[in-house]
Design an enzyme around this catalytic site. Sequence first.
Site, PDB file in Angstrom:
ATOM      1  N   GLN A  17       0.836  -1.201   0.000  1.00 27.78           N
ATOM      2  CA  GLN A  17       0.000   0.000   0.000  1.00 27.78           C
ATOM      3  C   GLN A  17       0.873   1.255   0.000  1.00 27.78           C
ATOM      4  OE1 GLN A  17      -3.559   0.838  -0.841  1.00 27.78           O
ATOM      5  NE2 GLN A  17      -3.070  -1.223  -0.234  1.00 27.78           N
TER       6      GLN A  17
ATOM      7  N   HIS B 218      -9.306  -0.587   2.092  1.00 26.99           N
ATOM      8  CA  HIS B 218      -8.984  -2.018   2.082  1.00 26.99           C
ATOM      9  C   HIS B 218      -8.834  -2.504   3.514  1.00 26.99           C
ATOM     10  CE1 HIS B 218      -6.936  -0.369  -1.629  1.00 26.99           C
ATOM     11  NE2 HIS B 218      -7.703  -1.303  -2.170  1.00 26.99           N
TER      12      HIS B 218
ATOM     13  N   HIS C  63       2.529   3.015  -3.188  1.00 24.03           N
ATOM     14  CA  HIS C  63       1.705   3.734  -4.173  1.00 24.03           C
ATOM     15  C   HIS C  63       2.028   5.217  -4.206  1.00 24.03           C
ATOM     16  CE1 HIS C  63      -1.203   1.224  -6.154  1.00 24.03           C
ATOM     17  NE2 HIS C  63      -1.511   0.596  -5.049  1.00 24.03           N
TER      18      HIS C  63
ATOM     19  N   ASP D 220      -6.362  -6.074  -6.156  1.00 23.42           N
ATOM     20  CA  ASP D 220      -5.916  -5.044  -7.100  1.00 23.42           C
ATOM     21  C   ASP D 220      -5.955  -5.537  -8.539  1.00 23.42           C
ATOM     22  OD1 ASP D 220      -5.398  -3.171  -5.166  1.00 23.42           O
ATOM     23  OD2 ASP D 220      -3.264  -3.644  -4.983  1.00 23.42           O
TER      24      ASP D 220
END
Lengths: 430, 430
Positions: B259, B328, B262, B361
């Site tokens: 995560q 998420h 990103h 994803d």
Amino acid sequence: MAQTLRQSDPDFEAKFAAFLAGKREASEDVDRAVREIIDGVRKNGDKALIDYSRRFDRIDLEKTGIAVTEAEIDAAVAAAPQETVQALELARDRIRAHHERQMPVDDRYTDPLGVELGSRWTAVESVGLYVPGGTASYPSSVLMNAVPAKVAGVERIVMVVPSPDGVLNPLVLVAARLAGVSEIYRVGGAQAVAALAFGTQTIASVVKIVGPGNAYVAAAKRLVFGTVGIDMIAGPSEVLVVADRDNDPDWIAADLLAQAEHDTAAQSILMTDDEDFARSVEEAVERQLRTLPRAATAAASWRDFGAVILVKDFETALPLINRIAAEHLELAIADPEALLPKIRNAGAIFLGKYTPEVIGDYVGGSNHVLPTARSARFSSGLSVLDYIKRTSILKLGPDQLRALGPAAIALARAEGLDAHGRSVAIRLNL
Amino acid sequence: MAQTLRQSDPDFEAKFAAFLAGKREASEDVDRAVREIIDGVRKNGDKALIDYSRRFDRIDLEKTGIAVTEAEIDAAVAAAPQETVQALELARDRIRAHHERQMPVDDRYTDPLGVELGSRWTAVESVGLYVPGGTASYPSSVLMNAVPAKVAGVERIVMVVPSPDGVLNPLVLVAARLAGVSEIYRVGGAQAVAALAFGTQTIASVVKIVGPGNAYVAAAKRLVFGTVGIDMIAGPSEVLVVADRDNDPDWIAADLLAQAEHDTAAQSILMTDDEDFARSVEEAVERQLRTLPRAATAAASWRDFGAVILVKDFETALPLINRIAAEHLELAIADPEALLPKIRNAGAIFLGKYTPEVIGDYVGGSNHVLPTARSARFSSGLSVLDYIKRTSILKLGPDQLRALGPAAIALARAEGLDAHGRSVAIRLNL
């Protein structure tokens, strides 16, 4: 007198496109004032609500209290005409029955690889319902906004309504009681929206804010969006009446005026294949205006934004109907069911000569909060879906991860996201 | 090093509330620049696209053409690694299969009074899909946005993607081909959004615009909203990993970093009931950062926005999980199904230790466009519902109007809307 557009005219397309592009609202730039009010409420809570209400609504909330009491609601219910209460109950029950059918079912399944997937729906925890004051304080709108929230399972439904000069529409309180509203506060404007979004000592914040309001309310909703959810920002109302010559011109005129009396920016459009019939309807409009209490509003709307569209036939008119994408579409023609499947863009469709749009405003059962200003091309009326949200569910075991993992790793690498790839590879000892 | 919050600390509530209120994005005020660009495109059409692309993307669209040609897409497909194309096909097929289950069914029924009601769903006619350029030009996002549109029945799916210095990510073209995108244009930024909303000589306007983008793209979408529909404005990504001690710390660290890589504004949160386990995960994060190509981004995200939340047990942690309302949510615990029914707010939930979020994803089948920044409290991930809209249908005959009309008239009178009342009364000779 409304303008007339003829499909047979050589310059019809240009005129029709200009008609569609026409704006009916001057956008007021109130953002700065609204920002200040929101900041005031965030900083000073109840005290700001008291100050603004004194200034804008000429009411002393320190005397009346911010919350409307159960005793006040009891009194409103006791004083309301029995016929009106019964009509509200009928409307409430019909709205509930229709909206209960809209609840989607959860989905949980296992695919051929053994991957478990799902979509689960849950209600928004709390909702704030804005109700305007003054002449636009409609009990029917309370039902249309609150009943679907209740059906969705929202636990806390908070109503705010301004009380200018201390006046509250008692029927709004009755409708709130009937719909199951949990709390009512006598505040309005941007300050009420700010209180719902951020909370004050008296008003606990909510998760989503819905309901119509003036330019200040709309601007406040836009500004707090993100902190809370909001519904659509509704524009002035509109109707497109598609009618053949076999209609009583007075019925059709009444339908056009029902829309026009809402607001000088409302829009009523008659589409017909018969010019003589169109002229008869126009005459009936002028005649009925003479005895209408809200004649000034309706006449201005009809003059400034009303239109008569003369078409060759209703089949070739379909693309025009879809481009108008009316909030309300009446099909007052011999065989409305034949046209229905080809109509793509409309908030709500009213079929046949005995379904005036007004039934949908009150007691049809469907919602009267509908997409305006051509937004039916991409959005829907209010429904239980506006009060619930969906969570995706995914569950793999070791076998499924082995089956799908390599493709995920390949895509992660192709996108240059190495930690993504590692998160899968590390579980597969790759 | 991320911050640690302990549920057992006396000031936990204050710290947790501050953590929730934290903003991860500086809001750039680009509205004025974006307004000028939109006006430029409305006035000058293709010529404006050519000018802005020369200025912002250093590309001469007069030489390359605005449209990406079929031959270019063919070449991208031919040059793509076979493994990647197959992974994209697997992802496309799984996304399609999952989203096909989301299509609601039309409802038409007759109630006990004989009133016919209905809800009918139709697809939005055309959609514009914005795809960012540069490193955030993800083929997986093309699939996630375009496949549900295709499933919904959208006839025209138009992709815009900037081509800085003439460079296009060939895999984005491959994904577009696989997803059934109808047209591709090499323009980006606010000018691309304006072209989609208002049309130019080359690009016909669309009805709705979706897809992620930078501050200029987001501002442009907000400004054209109303003329066209838009999807949600997504913020930086986030994950909440709920994990007990019976996890490999390296697996959990890999998930947190997936995560964090990103965006420096991304957020990774570990929630656990075991402090030793938490420390092991933190050590694994530091260790894995050393070999991560995007370590600078991931380390900044973890340092500035990462958090470890130490809870007494997962049952009492439920209110915290629901308040975080993560985009998420991984449940890497012994019995995730036991917790699942009590979780109300989350974009997507990943159950068990073999379901890393990364599967969602790419190849899980559910959508990776999900509500960020706590908006899972009131909104849902992208689905076919974003590409369809509902029309209400109402049909009464004379008997039904006689049954419901008096209540409608009573409510119209109570609301002071006489033309509304007349529209019903005139049909009943009342």
